[in-house]
Design an enzyme around this catalytic site. Structure first.
Site, PDB file in Angstrom:
ATOM      1  N   LYS A 210      -8.908  -0.640   5.819  1.00 56.41           N
ATOM      2  CA  LYS A 210      -8.121  -1.116   6.872  1.00 56.41           C
ATOM      3  C   LYS A 210      -8.238   0.196   7.507  1.00 56.41           C
ATOM      4  CE  LYS A 210      -3.980  -2.728   8.723  1.00 56.41           C
ATOM      5  NZ  LYS A 210      -3.125  -3.412   8.316  1.00 56.41           N
ATOM      6  N   GLU A 216      -8.950   4.471  -4.101  1.00 54.18           N
ATOM      7  CA  GLU A 216     -10.338   3.797  -4.570  1.00 54.18           C
ATOM      8  C   GLU A 216     -12.263   3.261  -4.448  1.00 54.18           C
ATOM      9  OE1 GLU A 216      -6.851   3.180  -5.201  1.00 54.18           O
ATOM     10  OE2 GLU A 216      -6.965   2.370  -6.657  1.00 54.18           O
ATOM     11  N   GLY A 272      -3.662  -6.599   5.151  1.00 49.41           N
ATOM     12  CA  GLY A 272      -4.581  -6.076   4.496  1.00 49.41           C
ATOM     13  C   GLY A 272      -4.950  -7.774   3.695  1.00 49.41           C
ATOM     14  N   ARG A 273      -3.884  -8.019   2.975  1.00 54.47           N
ATOM     15  CA  ARG A 273      -4.079  -9.671   2.088  1.00 54.47           C
ATOM     16  C   ARG A 273      -4.351 -10.520   3.067  1.00 54.47           C
ATOM     17  NH1 ARG A 273       0.768  -6.763   2.245  1.00 54.47           N
ATOM     18  NH2 ARG A 273       2.866  -7.620   2.415  1.00 54.47           N
ATOM     19  N   GLU A 358       2.879  -9.644  -2.943  1.00 54.28           N
ATOM     20  CA  GLU A 358       2.956  -8.213  -2.244  1.00 54.28           C
ATOM     21  C   GLU A 358       3.073  -8.909  -0.993  1.00 54.28           C
ATOM     22  OE1 GLU A 358      -0.939  -5.979  -0.502  1.00 54.28           O
ATOM     23  OE2 GLU A 358      -0.567  -4.873  -2.013  1.00 54.28           O
ATOM     24  N   HIS A 389      -7.282 -26.184 -22.103  1.00 50.72           N
ATOM     25  CA  HIS A 389      -7.775 -25.308 -23.389  1.00 50.72           C
ATOM     26  C   HIS A 389      -7.063 -23.487 -23.418  1.00 50.72           C
ATOM     27  CE1 HIS A 389      -9.997 -28.849 -23.642  1.00 50.72           C
ATOM     28  NE2 HIS A 389     -10.467 -29.028 -22.710  1.00 50.72           N
ATOM     29  N   LYS A 509       1.188   5.582  -6.259  1.00 55.54           N
ATOM     30  CA  LYS A 509       0.243   6.425  -5.434  1.00 55.54           C
ATOM     31  C   LYS A 509       0.114   7.663  -5.495  1.00 55.54           C
ATOM     32  CE  LYS A 509      -1.773   3.101  -2.063  1.00 55.54           C
ATOM     33  NZ  LYS A 509      -1.925   2.703  -1.224  1.00 55.54           N
TER      34      LYS A 509
HETATM   35  O1  F6P Z   1      -2.095  -1.764  -2.270  1.00 58.37           O
HETATM   36  C1  F6P Z   1      -2.000  -1.827  -1.268  1.00 58.37           C
HETATM   37  C2  F6P Z   1      -2.730  -1.717   0.222  1.00 58.37           C
HETATM   38  O2  F6P Z   1      -2.434  -1.100   0.774  1.00 58.37           O
HETATM   39  C3  F6P Z   1      -3.171  -3.223  -0.090  1.00 58.37           C
HETATM   40  O3  F6P Z   1      -2.124  -3.340   0.917  1.00 58.37           O
HETATM   41  C4  F6P Z   1      -4.389  -3.339   1.170  1.00 58.37           C
HETATM   42  O4  F6P Z   1      -5.015  -4.792   1.415  1.00 58.37           O
HETATM   43  C5  F6P Z   1      -5.246  -2.653  -0.716  1.00 58.37           C
HETATM   44  O5  F6P Z   1      -4.234  -1.186  -0.461  1.00 58.37           O
HETATM   45  C6  F6P Z   1      -6.463  -1.612   0.349  1.00 58.37           C
HETATM   46  O6  F6P Z   1      -5.815  -1.350   1.723  1.00 58.37           O
HETATM   47  P1  F6P Z   1      -7.308  -0.747   2.263  1.00 58.37           P
HETATM   48  O7  F6P Z   1      -8.195  -1.589   3.365  1.00 58.37           O
HETATM   49  O8  F6P Z   1      -6.782   0.275   3.469  1.00 58.37           O
HETATM   50  O9  F6P Z   1      -8.565   0.451   1.062  1.00 58.37           O
END
Ligand code: F6P
Length: 544
Positions: A210, A216, A272-273, A358, A389, A509
């Site tokens: 987003k 990452e 995002g979620r 979240e 199990h 972060k």
């Molecule tokens: O973990 C925090 C967060 O902002 C989530 O809410 C989001 O889904 C994720 O990081 C990834 O963010 P982006 O889509 O901006 O890379």
């Protein structure tokens, strides 16, 4: 904006529910079922193809009536209307919350700041459709002229969990000529293992983010770019044929080197979620095709309409939320186990973890004052029967109260001999065992020696919901996800929290950004953390 409700624990329904809880904490489900032989048929609700049996909760008709009153006294109706109207209900980020617009039909009108967003939504869906058809038909060629056979989604959080869950859930409907991989972790192993057997000439990377600034994702995307270029002769032009982006941030996408013509957009009013049905679902559309992706959206929309219009007492997400609040705030449960009896839903609990925790893992109300009660329970789970199990022992005989959501389908997508009857017999048996248990007298009557009896007793009285649908289809998956999305919304409305921000992920972060150069510097820089963190950094540097 809706009128602020009275403080939560002073709402008349809240107070009455506290008195109810005094009685129901010591009332057994065995008694509730004995008193009302129709309970198992009465305490059910069927809507949009989902059947919910909530009879195995420790509730009476009076409890349910009070829970509905609590929803009313929490101004839930006004909050639902505000969301669907596009009000900026994400108050800390001053944003509208309009995932419902992502699945609205073309003819709908939903406005943000006076502008109807539905045409933009459909323009992106149309662009995704054209692209998906090119990939699926083999007409989109890689840099060396070969069609795409492998799709790697790079993203994390909402830009990963939804896509991977949906891919696994809908694998039955996917084009098996295409291979899908999902890379999320900044641990290089994730990327290395995902591409180990892939031919770069036939590989497409979807960089899903987003913000397009997530550490990452950008790190993985850069490694993907380097991996591709190293294997395709270093020609930068290859990037345009092998990378597309899904983002709200065109500037960063262009900076990365992806042609913005190959970017699929979405908007700041999609959390995002809550984004698996936006362009973030591009991998899903590539897997199952545009038509079935639209079936998925139609399923979401059906549940949205049910949520928007059904009276609270007959409203699936409202009921599910109220029951979770009852178990959590009044009966003291701290978690909810989500137990899908369908192997295709193996990533559904992981997906729900972000959605629920979240969203509602918050300690202050929208006005910044503390929430006076516990907020989101911990959601977790594994598919049945595997969980049986492993951890079900604790649910049956441990000291904690763990409400369970069982999910199952009456028809199997892979009918195989007796398998499906065995699967369903297990899910029904688990809910039955949890509710009714086995008394000491019953255990004794089986000839169990006295010393062993306590070990073999099942106290029962463990609450559960069972959600049944006929068959796992794209539309049913859409309905299930929307069910939990709106359940989360209702919980948040009752606790009066902002379910749509996530400030809690920021501190870690920021601190990581400070530690990165301390790990990378050739000579140890001055370390000004606490003694534990300093020591861990030193050990990591020594161990490099
Ligand atoms: O973990 C925090 C967060 O902002 C989530 O809410 C989001 O889904 C994720 O990081 C990834 O963010 P982006 O889509 O901006 O890379």
């Amino acid at each position: 904006m809706p009128v602020e409700p009275a403080p939560l624990t002073t709402r008349p329904a809240w107070l009455a529910l506290e008195s109810q809880a005094q009685i129901l904490r010591t009332t057994h489900l065995r008694q509730l079922f004995a008193e009302d032989p129709q309970r198992g048929e009465r305490m059910t609700l069927e809507a949009v193809g989902l059947f919910l049996d909530y009879s195995k909760n420790r509730v009476t008709d009076e409890t349910l009536k009070l829970l509905v009153e609590l929803a009313e006294q929490s101004q839930l109706r006004a909050r639902i209307d505000a969301m669907f109207r596009g009000d900026k209900i994400n108050v800390t980020e001053k944003r509208a919350v309009l995932h419902v617009a992502l699945r609205a039909p073309r003819s709908a009108r939903i406005s943000v700041d006076g502008e109807n967003v539905v045409p933009e939504v459909h323009a992106v869906l149309d662009k995704m459709t054209v692209f998906a058809e090119k990939i699926r038909s083999g007409n989109w060629l890689g840099h060396t002229g070969k069609p795409i056979r492998n799709v790697v989604n790079i993203g994390i959080g909402g830009s990963d969990l939804g896509p991977v869950m949906a891919y696994e859930a809908l694998k039955f409907y996917s084009d098996r000529r295409l291979t899908f991989r999902f890379v999320s972790n900044v641990d290089g192993t994730d990327f290395a293992e995902a591409v180990i057997d892939l031919d770069p000439q036939e590989t497409l990377f979807i960089v899903s983010s987003k913000t397009f600034t997530t550490l990452e994702t950008i790190t993985n995307a850069q490694s993907a770019r380097a991996w591709l270029l190293a294997r395709l002769g270093g020609d930068e032009q290859a990037v345009a044929r092998h990378f597309v982006a899904v983002s709200t941030n065109a500037t960063e996408v262009a900076k990365f080197g992806i042609d913005t013509a190959n970017m699929f957009g979405f908007w700041d009013w999609v959390g995002g979620r809550y984004s698996m049905d936006s362009a973030i679902g591009l991998s899903t559309m590539l897997a199952i095709g545009p038509e079935q992706f639209r079936d998925l959206l139609a399923g979401f929309h059906e549940l949205d309409e049910h949520f928007r219009t059904a009276p609270f007492a007959r409203n699936l997400p409202v009921l599910l939320a109220l029951l979770s609040i009852w178990n959590n705030n009044f009966l003291g449960a701290e978690t909810v186990a989500v137990l899908p009896y369908d192997q295709y839903l193996k990533r559904f609990p992981a997906y729900l973890q972000q959605l629920t925790m979240e969203s509602n893992g918050k300690r202050v109300q929208v006005d910044g004052t503390p929430v006076p009660v516990a907020t989101s329970p911990i959601y977790w789970g594994e598919p049945g029967t595997n969980g049986q199990h492993s951890f079900y022992q604790l649910i049956h005989q441990g000291t904690r109260l763990i409400p369970c959501d069982f999910l199952a389908f009456t028809e199997s997508l892979n009918p195989l001999g007796r398998h499906h009857d065995l699967l369903l017999s297990n899910v029904f048996a688990q809910a039955e065992a949890l509710a009714f248990g086995k008394t000491a007298e019953e255990v004794q009557a089986e000839g169990t020696p006295d010393w062993l009896v306590p070990h073999r007793v099942f106290a029962g009285n463990r609450p559960s919901n069972t959600i049944l649908a006929r068959r796992l289809t794209p539309a049913v998956l859409g309905r299930l996800v929307a069910l939990y999305e709106h359940m989360v919304f209702v919980q948040g409305a009752i606790w009066n929290i902002d379910s749509f921000d996530q400030w809690g992920v920021e501190l870690g972060k920021v601190l990581a950004q400070r530690i990165i150069p301390e790990l990378e510097a050739p000579r140890e820089p001055p370390l000004a953390h606490d003694s534990s963190t300093n020591n861990l950094i030193r050990r990591a540097r020594e161990g490099k």
